[in-house]
Design an enzyme around this catalytic site. Sequence first.
Site, PDB file in Angstrom:
ATOM      1  N   HIS A 308      20.316  14.659  -5.406  1.00 48.66           N
ATOM      2  CA  HIS A 308      21.484  14.234  -6.194  1.00 48.66           C
ATOM      3  C   HIS A 308      22.479  15.383  -6.248  1.00 48.66           C
ATOM      4  O   HIS A 308      22.087  16.546  -6.316  1.00 48.66           O
ATOM      5  CB  HIS A 308      21.056  13.868  -7.628  1.00 48.66           C
ATOM      6  CG  HIS A 308      22.059  13.021  -8.336  1.00 48.66           C
ATOM      7  ND1 HIS A 308      23.163  13.564  -8.940  1.00 48.66           N
ATOM      8  CD2 HIS A 308      22.153  11.693  -8.488  1.00 48.66           C
ATOM      9  CE1 HIS A 308      23.881  12.581  -9.478  1.00 48.66           C
ATOM     10  NE2 HIS A 308      23.289  11.427  -9.226  1.00 48.66           N
ATOM     11  N   ASP A 366      17.770   5.561  -7.750  1.00 48.25           N
ATOM     12  CA  ASP A 366      17.524   4.522  -6.731  1.00 48.25           C
ATOM     13  C   ASP A 366      16.101   4.511  -6.215  1.00 48.25           C
ATOM     14  O   ASP A 366      15.721   3.596  -5.477  1.00 48.25           O
ATOM     15  CB  ASP A 366      18.500   4.736  -5.555  1.00 48.25           C
ATOM     16  CG  ASP A 366      19.932   4.490  -5.988  1.00 48.25           C
ATOM     17  OD1 ASP A 366      20.772   5.390  -5.834  1.00 48.25           O
ATOM     18  OD2 ASP A 366      20.193   3.396  -6.523  1.00 48.25           O
TER      19      ASP A 366
END
Length: 431
Positions: A308, A366
């Site tokens: 991320h 996700d």
Amino acid sequence: MTRKTVTITDNATGKSMELEVHEGTLGPPALDISNLYRDFGYLTYDPGFQSTASCSSGITFIDGDEGVLLYHGYPIEQLAAKSSFLEVAFLLLYSRLPRQQELEAFAAKISKHTMIKESLRGFYKGFYHDAHPMASMVGVVGSLSAFYHDSTDIHDPAHRELAALRMIAKMPTIAAGCYKYSLGEPFIYPRNDLSYCGNLLHMMFSLPSAEYQVDPVAEKALDMIFILHADHEQNASTATVRLAGSSGANPFACISSGITALWGPAHGGANEAVLLMLDEIGEVKNIPRYIDKAKDKNDPFRLMGFGHRVYKNYDPRAAIIRDMCYQVLEKFGDADDPMFELAMRLEEIALQDEYFIERKLYPNVDFYSGIIYKALGIPVNMFTVMFAIARTVGWVAQWMEMIAEPNQRIGRPRQVYIGEKRRDYVPLEER
Ligand code: SDX
């Protein structure tokens, strides 16, 4: 309070400039470089915006090092455990939690706008049945501005609020329409007696020929997942919505641009990519080979659902979703769902590997969401559509915040030019 500044000096000329420091309520301070080029002759260079604050916002705060996510100050863990998606939508739009009757009135307003114009249903027919639902979403959402002229005047706060309510209310109806069209099944109209997520499940899974009962566990799981996906400060799709909105484009077109940006596998498309990746890995014994592929610079393969830009710690949303997997699989899937087992082993092995530890690569939102969507019977190609439904609340909230800014200006980044210097045209016969 004394004005904080940072001085920069051009070592070649000895010239200096004082940059004002912008401090928010939380998070790192920022240097105001808006006059850097005018007063100092330099641009800044930050492809990917690793160190660039594009705006100031009071909606969502992320501390990537600590794994903190707040919506208007409320921790995501508390909202996920105690709130509802529509209550979070109210919070994101109006910067505070609603009282009971305000929440009821807001939910009633949303219910009032769940229908779409009958002629809009015809738009789906322009697609083949095998069109990716995200392609249909981009097209159908972008076309809303052709219908709702009474909510496209961005300078009128009433228009802005009506457009926001319409967007939030109609996304499930449009999304379910994409799903039904892909199956060749008849569209199912929304029902105002159902909850936001109950309605979505009803419109996706009902058939005219058979009664469909919304399962409360599925409804609750989807509602919580939507809370987790509602907003995430200046991610790629939200930044796209803000940039589109900065030109004065109508809100429906801006949301359609957000859906487009979300679709990429590096962003919201990752939830679909995770399931396809787990499918490809197949079984636990293959994990080491795929970890090696993910680490190999010459191999384009990346561990989808990992890493991320901001979180250099565990994504707090991933932790909540992973815990939710157990309940949902218990009820709908098989508690030992091989896909879930594989995902957990993959996480365990990756998090012990120096490459991932050194780069602070953790599972993100996700990584586990697809496990739940799959257990709820939602097909893989609809996963990013689910993300888009939830994120629409964040997109419209951020868009409203930007448009309401007194000195709102068009966003227009510069560049470092690396092309040819000036040269004269060469006539064809001389080339
Ligand atoms: C979302 O921004 C948001 O807030 C997004 C989001 C939201 O709610 O809006 O949180 C939702 O989009 C989550 C992210 C979903 N994407 C994925 O899961 C795709 C896989 N992840 C990567 O593509 C990547 O981690 C990104 C895109 C998420 C972040 O990319 P960055 O910040 O540009 O990181 P990077 O490419 O600079 O990586 C740093 C290093 C590199 O290695 P080195 O060059 O330093 O040797 O880490 C490596 C990368 O190669 N790396 C990975 C990796 N992610 C980063 N290596 C293997 N697998 C990965 N997944």
